[in-house]
Structure formats: C-alpha cells, structure tokens
Design a protein around this motif. Structure first.
Motif, PDB file in Angstrom:
ATOM      1  N   LEU A 279      36.433   4.241  45.589  1.00  0.00           N
ATOM      2  CA  LEU A 279      37.168   4.489  46.823  1.00  0.00           C
ATOM      3  C   LEU A 279      36.588   5.663  47.609  1.00  0.00           C
ATOM      4  CD1 LEU A 279      40.845   3.915  45.691  1.00  0.00           C
ATOM      5  CD2 LEU A 279      39.419   2.413  47.080  1.00  0.00           C
ATOM      6  N   SER A 280      36.070   6.665  46.915  1.00  0.00           N
ATOM      7  CA  SER A 280      35.474   7.790  47.626  1.00  0.00           C
ATOM      8  C   SER A 280      34.110   7.438  48.215  1.00  0.00           C
ATOM      9  CB  SER A 280      35.360   9.003  46.709  1.00  0.00           C
ATOM     10  OG  SER A 280      34.424   8.747  45.687  1.00  0.00           O
ATOM     11  N   ILE A 281      33.357   6.558  47.549  1.00  0.00           N
ATOM     12  CA  ILE A 281      32.063   6.142  48.098  1.00  0.00           C
ATOM     13  C   ILE A 281      32.253   5.310  49.354  1.00  0.00           C
ATOM     14  CG2 ILE A 281      30.081   4.627  47.673  1.00  0.00           C
ATOM     15  CD1 ILE A 281      30.089   5.561  44.800  1.00  0.00           C
ATOM     16  N   MET A 282      33.228   4.405  49.326  1.00  0.00           N
ATOM     17  CA  MET A 282      33.458   3.500  50.455  1.00  0.00           C
ATOM     18  C   MET A 282      34.363   4.084  51.538  1.00  0.00           C
ATOM     19  SD  MET A 282      31.676   0.957  49.896  1.00  0.00           S
ATOM     20  CE  MET A 282      30.767   0.226  48.591  1.00  0.00           C
ATOM     21  N   ASN A 283      34.831   5.315  51.342  1.00  0.00           N
ATOM     22  CA  ASN A 283      35.707   6.008  52.295  1.00  0.00           C
ATOM     23  C   ASN A 283      36.986   5.233  52.572  1.00  0.00           C
ATOM     24  OD1 ASN A 283      34.056   8.241  52.580  1.00  0.00           O
ATOM     25  ND2 ASN A 283      32.833   7.240  54.166  1.00  0.00           N
ATOM     26  N   TYR A 284      37.584   4.674  51.520  1.00  0.00           N
ATOM     27  CA  TYR A 284      38.859   3.988  51.643  1.00  0.00           C
ATOM     28  C   TYR A 284      39.994   4.962  51.334  1.00  0.00           C
ATOM     29  CZ  TYR A 284      36.427  -0.507  51.687  1.00  0.00           C
ATOM     30  OH  TYR A 284      35.620  -1.564  51.996  1.00  0.00           O
ATOM     31  N   GLU A 285      41.220   4.493  51.562  1.00  0.00           N
ATOM     32  CA  GLU A 285      42.378   5.316  51.216  1.00  0.00           C
ATOM     33  C   GLU A 285      42.646   5.217  49.722  1.00  0.00           C
ATOM     34  OE1 GLU A 285      45.730   4.316  53.558  1.00  0.00           O
ATOM     35  OE2 GLU A 285      44.688   4.631  55.447  1.00  0.00           O
ATOM     36  N   TYR A 286      43.382   6.184  49.205  1.00  0.00           N
ATOM     37  CA  TYR A 286      43.649   6.255  47.777  1.00  0.00           C
ATOM     38  C   TYR A 286      45.005   5.677  47.397  1.00  0.00           C
ATOM     39  CZ  TYR A 286      39.635   9.345  47.686  1.00  0.00           C
ATOM     40  OH  TYR A 286      38.393   9.863  47.812  1.00  0.00           O
ATOM     41  N   PHE A 287      45.601   4.872  48.258  1.00  0.00           N
ATOM     42  CA  PHE A 287      46.927   4.334  47.982  1.00  0.00           C
ATOM     43  C   PHE A 287      46.900   3.365  46.803  1.00  0.00           C
ATOM     44  CE2 PHE A 287      50.314   1.201  48.734  1.00  0.00           C
ATOM     45  CZ  PHE A 287      51.398   2.065  48.652  1.00  0.00           C
ATOM     46  N   PHE A 288      45.869   2.572  46.677  1.00  0.00           N
ATOM     47  CA  PHE A 288      45.787   1.619  45.569  1.00  0.00           C
ATOM     48  C   PHE A 288      45.697   2.332  44.233  1.00  0.00           C
ATOM     49  CE2 PHE A 288      43.423  -1.220  42.714  1.00  0.00           C
ATOM     50  CZ  PHE A 288      44.334  -2.264  42.681  1.00  0.00           C
ATOM     51  N   SER A 289      45.132   3.522  44.215  1.00  0.00           N
ATOM     52  CA  SER A 289      45.047   4.266  42.953  1.00  0.00           C
ATOM     53  C   SER A 289      46.430   4.679  42.467  1.00  0.00           C
ATOM     54  CB  SER A 289      44.151   5.491  43.107  1.00  0.00           C
ATOM     55  OG  SER A 289      44.706   6.392  44.039  1.00  0.00           O
ATOM     56  N   MET A 290      47.352   4.949  43.389  1.00  0.00           N
ATOM     57  CA  MET A 290      48.717   5.287  42.984  1.00  0.00           C
ATOM     58  C   MET A 290      49.427   4.073  42.389  1.00  0.00           C
ATOM     59  SD  MET A 290      48.824   8.411  43.441  1.00  0.00           S
ATOM     60  CE  MET A 290      50.523   8.742  43.138  1.00  0.00           C
ATOM     61  N   ILE A 291      49.184   2.902  42.942  1.00  0.00           N
ATOM     62  CA  ILE A 291      49.760   1.679  42.375  1.00  0.00           C
ATOM     63  C   ILE A 291      49.178   1.429  40.989  1.00  0.00           C
ATOM     64  CG2 ILE A 291      49.916  -0.824  42.661  1.00  0.00           C
ATOM     65  CD1 ILE A 291      49.913  -0.315  45.685  1.00  0.00           C
ATOM     66  N   PHE A 292      47.883   1.647  40.833  1.00  0.00           N
ATOM     67  CA  PHE A 292      47.227   1.476  39.536  1.00  0.00           C
ATOM     68  C   PHE A 292      47.796   2.444  38.505  1.00  0.00           C
ATOM     69  CE2 PHE A 292      43.798   2.381  36.532  1.00  0.00           C
ATOM     70  CZ  PHE A 292      43.544   1.107  36.080  1.00  0.00           C
ATOM     71  N   LEU A 293      48.019   3.693  38.895  1.00  0.00           N
ATOM     72  CA  LEU A 293      48.596   4.666  37.973  1.00  0.00           C
ATOM     73  C   LEU A 293      50.020   4.291  37.584  1.00  0.00           C
ATOM     74  CD1 LEU A 293      47.457   8.184  39.180  1.00  0.00           C
ATOM     75  CD2 LEU A 293      46.949   7.050  37.042  1.00  0.00           C
ATOM     76  N   THR A 294      50.788   3.775  38.531  1.00  0.00           N
ATOM     77  CA  THR A 294      52.151   3.361  38.231  1.00  0.00           C
ATOM     78  C   THR A 294      52.173   2.227  37.208  1.00  0.00           C
ATOM     79  OG1 THR A 294      52.798   3.981  40.475  1.00  0.00           O
ATOM     80  CG2 THR A 294      54.293   2.550  39.255  1.00  0.00           C
ATOM     81  N   MET A 295      51.312   1.238  37.404  1.00  0.00           N
ATOM     82  CA  MET A 295      51.259   0.120  36.464  1.00  0.00           C
ATOM     83  C   MET A 295      50.748   0.556  35.093  1.00  0.00           C
ATOM     84  SD  MET A 295      52.507  -2.381  37.887  1.00  0.00           S
ATOM     85  CE  MET A 295      53.240  -2.332  39.487  1.00  0.00           C
ATOM     86  N   SER A 296      49.811   1.498  35.055  1.00  0.00           N
ATOM     87  CA  SER A 296      49.304   1.954  33.762  1.00  0.00           C
ATOM     88  C   SER A 296      50.344   2.779  33.013  1.00  0.00           C
ATOM     89  CB  SER A 296      48.014   2.746  33.947  1.00  0.00           C
ATOM     90  OG  SER A 296      48.261   3.922  34.675  1.00  0.00           O
ATOM     91  N   VAL A 297      51.175   3.534  33.722  1.00  0.00           N
ATOM     92  CA  VAL A 297      52.250   4.272  33.062  1.00  0.00           C
ATOM     93  C   VAL A 297      53.282   3.309  32.495  1.00  0.00           C
ATOM     94  CG1 VAL A 297      54.212   5.803  33.536  1.00  0.00           C
ATOM     95  CG2 VAL A 297      51.940   6.418  34.324  1.00  0.00           C
ATOM     96  N   CYS A 298      53.578   2.244  33.233  1.00  0.00           N
ATOM     97  CA  CYS A 298      54.512   1.228  32.723  1.00  0.00           C
ATOM     98  C   CYS A 298      53.948   0.553  31.481  1.00  0.00           C
ATOM     99  CB  CYS A 298      54.804   0.187  33.801  1.00  0.00           C
ATOM    100  SG  CYS A 298      55.747   0.817  35.176  1.00  0.00           S
ATOM    101  N   GLU A 299      52.660   0.278  31.481  1.00  0.00           N
ATOM    102  CA  GLU A 299      52.018  -0.337  30.316  1.00  0.00           C
ATOM    103  C   GLU A 299      52.054   0.596  29.114  1.00  0.00           C
ATOM    104  OE1 GLU A 299      48.593  -0.529  27.687  1.00  0.00           O
ATOM    105  OE2 GLU A 299      48.563   0.748  29.459  1.00  0.00           O
ATOM    106  N   GLY A 300      51.832   1.872  29.339  1.00  0.00           N
ATOM    107  CA  GLY A 300      51.888   2.834  28.252  1.00  0.00           C
ATOM    108  C   GLY A 300      53.280   2.986  27.676  1.00  0.00           C
ATOM    109  N   ALA A 301      54.301   2.976  28.542  1.00  0.00           N
ATOM    110  CA  ALA A 301      55.683   3.089  28.065  1.00  0.00           C
ATOM    111  C   ALA A 301      56.084   1.854  27.258  1.00  0.00           C
ATOM    112  CB  ALA A 301      56.620   3.274  29.245  1.00  0.00           C
ATOM    113  N   LEU A 302      55.658   0.680  27.698  1.00  0.00           N
ATOM    114  CA  LEU A 302      55.957  -0.533  26.928  1.00  0.00           C
ATOM    115  C   LEU A 302      55.258  -0.521  25.574  1.00  0.00           C
ATOM    116  CD1 LEU A 302      55.827  -3.292  29.664  1.00  0.00           C
ATOM    117  CD2 LEU A 302      57.799  -2.557  28.343  1.00  0.00           C
ATOM    118  N   GLY A 303      54.020  -0.067  25.545  1.00  0.00           N
ATOM    119  CA  GLY A 303      53.294   0.012  24.281  1.00  0.00           C
ATOM    120  C   GLY A 303      53.931   0.985  23.314  1.00  0.00           C
TER     121      GLY A 303
END
Length: 95
Positions: A48-72
C-alpha cells in the motif's frame, strides 16, 4: 524497498514451515498462524505504501485477524478444559 518485501515473503514462508512441522500442538499452530498474519500485514503495508493507496484495508485486515485469533484461543481453552492438553491427535472429533 524490495528488501522489505523480500523480508515479508521470507517470514511468511518461515511461518508456513513452522506451521507444517509443529502440527501436533494446537498452541504452536496458533502462534505460527499469527506470525504468518503479521507477515502478511507487513506485506500489505509495504504494498500500500509503494502504490500510494490508503491504509483503510489494513484496518479491516487487522480486525479480521484479531477475530481469528480470539476464535483460535477460545477453541484452545475449550480443548484444554475438556481434554487436559493441546495435542491435536487426542481431540478425536477432528480426525
């Protein structure tokens, strides 16, 4: 910039190797999955930093990974309470 991308890919491959070699203990499998998710997050941020995109998708990714960790972790706690250990082979409903 490519050295950072190479580091992220190598850390993902190392996590994949650990995941496949430590498949007897559920806790080690969860730790290696979290390591792979952190390396994927690093790769995502670099991309995302190379392509100069926004970082909003990274927050969604972090949210889903935290949910996966809590389920595990909840499955790990349930498994330790019912069976007394975290060996995958002793959990008969998986195999």
């Amino acid at each position: 910039m490519m050295i950072y991308l190479f580091t992220g890919v190598m850390s993902f491959i190392c996590g994949l190797i650990i995941f496949s070699s430590k498949r007897k203990h559920f806790l080690l499998m969860l730790l290696s999955l979290e390591f792979m998710i952190v390396s994927l997050f690093l790769n995502l941020l670099i991309y995302l930093s190379i392509m100069n995109y926004e970082y909003f998708f990274s927050m969604i990714f972090l949210t889903m990974s935290v949910c996966e960790g809590a389920l595990g972790l909840s499955i790990l706690i349930l498994m330790i309470r019912t069976h007394g250990n975290d060996y995958i082979m002793s959990f008969s409903s998986l195999w």
